[in-house]
Design a protein around this motif. Structure first.
Motif, short mmCIF file in Angstrom:
data_model
loop_
_atom_site.label_atom_id
_atom_site.label_comp_id
_atom_site.label_asym_id
_atom_site.label_seq_id
_atom_site.Cartn_x
_atom_site.Cartn_y
_atom_site.Cartn_z
N VAL A 2 0.75 -1.28 0.02
CA VAL A 2 -0.14 -0.06 0.01
C VAL A 2 0.88 1.12 0.08
N GLN A 3 0.54 2.29 -0.69
CA GLN A 3 1.18 3.34 -0.80
C GLN A 3 0.16 4.52 -0.17
N LEU A 4 0.95 5.36 0.93
CA LEU A 4 0.17 6.21 1.78
C LEU A 4 0.60 7.90 1.43
N VAL A 5 -0.27 8.78 1.23
CA VAL A 5 -0.04 9.83 0.65
C VAL A 5 -0.72 10.91 1.67
N GLU A 6 0.03 11.40 2.77
CA GLU A 6 -0.58 12.72 3.39
C GLU A 6 -0.72 13.99 2.92
N SER A 7 -1.65 14.70 3.35
CA SER A 7 -1.91 16.24 3.09
C SER A 7 -2.73 16.88 4.13
N GLY A 8 -2.77 18.02 3.96
CA GLY A 8 -3.44 18.99 5.03
C GLY A 8 -2.65 19.67 5.86
N GLY A 9 -1.49 19.68 5.77
CA GLY A 9 -0.62 20.11 6.90
C GLY A 9 -0.58 21.55 6.46
N GLY A 10 0.35 22.69 7.20
CA GLY A 10 0.36 23.94 6.95
C GLY A 10 0.41 24.55 8.29
N LEU A 11 0.59 26.01 8.03
CA LEU A 11 0.85 27.02 9.47
C LEU A 11 -0.44 27.44 9.94
N VAL A 12 -0.52 27.27 11.22
CA VAL A 12 -1.83 27.67 11.98
C VAL A 12 -1.43 28.35 13.31
N GLN A 13 -2.20 29.27 13.55
CA GLN A 13 -1.93 29.75 14.82
C GLN A 13 -2.57 28.75 16.05
N ALA A 14 -1.78 29.20 17.28
CA ALA A 14 -2.34 28.49 18.28
C ALA A 14 -3.76 28.60 18.59
N GLY A 15 -4.45 27.57 18.92
CA GLY A 15 -5.89 27.60 19.33
C GLY A 15 -6.51 27.20 17.85
N GLY A 16 -5.94 27.12 16.54
CA GLY A 16 -6.68 26.76 15.55
C GLY A 16 -6.89 25.20 15.17
N SER A 17 -7.36 24.96 14.17
CA SER A 17 -7.53 23.75 13.84
C SER A 17 -7.04 23.14 12.35
N LEU A 18 -6.55 22.07 12.09
CA LEU A 18 -6.28 21.45 10.75
C LEU A 18 -6.86 20.16 10.68
N ARG A 19 -7.12 19.71 9.50
CA ARG A 19 -7.53 18.29 9.13
C ARG A 19 -6.73 17.60 8.22
N LEU A 20 -5.62 16.65 8.70
CA LEU A 20 -5.19 15.85 7.89
C LEU A 20 -5.68 14.71 7.24
N SER A 21 -5.35 14.39 6.29
CA SER A 21 -5.86 13.32 5.24
C SER A 21 -4.53 12.38 4.85
N CYS A 22 -5.02 11.05 4.83
CA CYS A 22 -4.10 10.23 4.59
C CYS A 22 -4.59 9.07 3.34
N ALA A 23 -4.15 9.37 1.98
CA ALA A 23 -5.09 8.51 1.22
C ALA A 23 -4.13 7.21 0.90
N ALA A 24 -4.70 6.29 0.63
CA ALA A 24 -4.12 4.84 0.54
C ALA A 24 -4.40 4.32 -0.59
N SER A 25 -3.48 3.90 -1.22
CA SER A 25 -3.81 3.16 -2.73
C SER A 25 -4.05 1.54 -2.44
N GLY A 26 -4.69 0.68 -3.36
CA GLY A 26 -4.84 -0.66 -3.02
C GLY A 26 -6.41 -0.62 -2.82
N ARG A 27 -6.78 -2.02 -2.75
CA ARG A 27 -8.02 -2.43 -2.63
C ARG A 27 -8.41 -3.13 -1.28
N THR A 28 -7.37 -3.31 -0.56
CA THR A 28 -7.55 -3.87 0.74
C THR A 28 -7.22 -2.76 2.00
N PHE A 29 -7.79 -1.77 1.72
CA PHE A 29 -7.49 -0.67 2.87
C PHE A 29 -8.29 -1.07 3.94
N SER A 30 -9.60 -1.65 3.85
CA SER A 30 -10.39 -1.93 4.94
C SER A 30 -9.73 -2.96 5.79
N SER A 31 -8.91 -3.61 5.48
CA SER A 31 -8.11 -4.66 6.28
C SER A 31 -6.72 -3.95 7.04
#
Length: 124
Positions: A2-31
């Motif tokens: 499986v290959q994993l690719v993260e995204s969603g990082g960045g610069l934010v002020q204290a108290g703020g929010s971010l949502r990171l994502s990790c997209a996976a290749s392949g058909r068996t992610f649910s395992s």
């Protein structure tokens, strides 16, 4: 494999929010159990959060409990890390990891696959 690719990082002020994502290749992610880890400059990589293959079980490091939420979408082959109330000490490169298993894993050595990481910087 499986290959994993993260995204969603960045610069934010204290108290703020971010949502990171990790997209996976392949058909068996649910395992795959999935995890998020982070590594700050000059420090070792540390556990942040983990989720079971079906999403019913989650674990968190004490330092992020109550502020971060891990979730997954097995249709979209993606795991997320919602980060709220961010602090400067959350600054790090965040990595997602995967392993084919029915249990939740919190240790680095047990994961088989890793993404390249995404930078999160929290300013004070």
């Amino acid at each position: 494999q499986v290959q994993l690719v993260e995204s969603g990082g960045g610069l934010v002020q204290a108290g703020g929010s971010l949502r990171l994502s990790c997209a996976a290749s392949g058909r068996t992610f649910s395992s795959y159990a999935m995890g998020w880890f982070r590594q700050a400059p000059g420090k070792e990589r540390e556990f942040v959060a983990a989720i079971s293959y079906h999403g019913a079980t989650t674990y968190y490091a004490d330092s992020v409990k109550g502020r971060f939420t891990i979730s997954r979408d097995n249709v979209r082959n993606t795991v997320y890390l919602q980060m709220n109330s961010l602090k400067p000490e959350d600054t790090a490169v965040y990595y997602c990891a995967a392993k084919t298993t029915i249990v939740v894993i919190t240790t680095i050595a047990e994961y088989d696959y890793w993404g390249q990481g995404t930078q999160v910087t929290v300013s004070s």
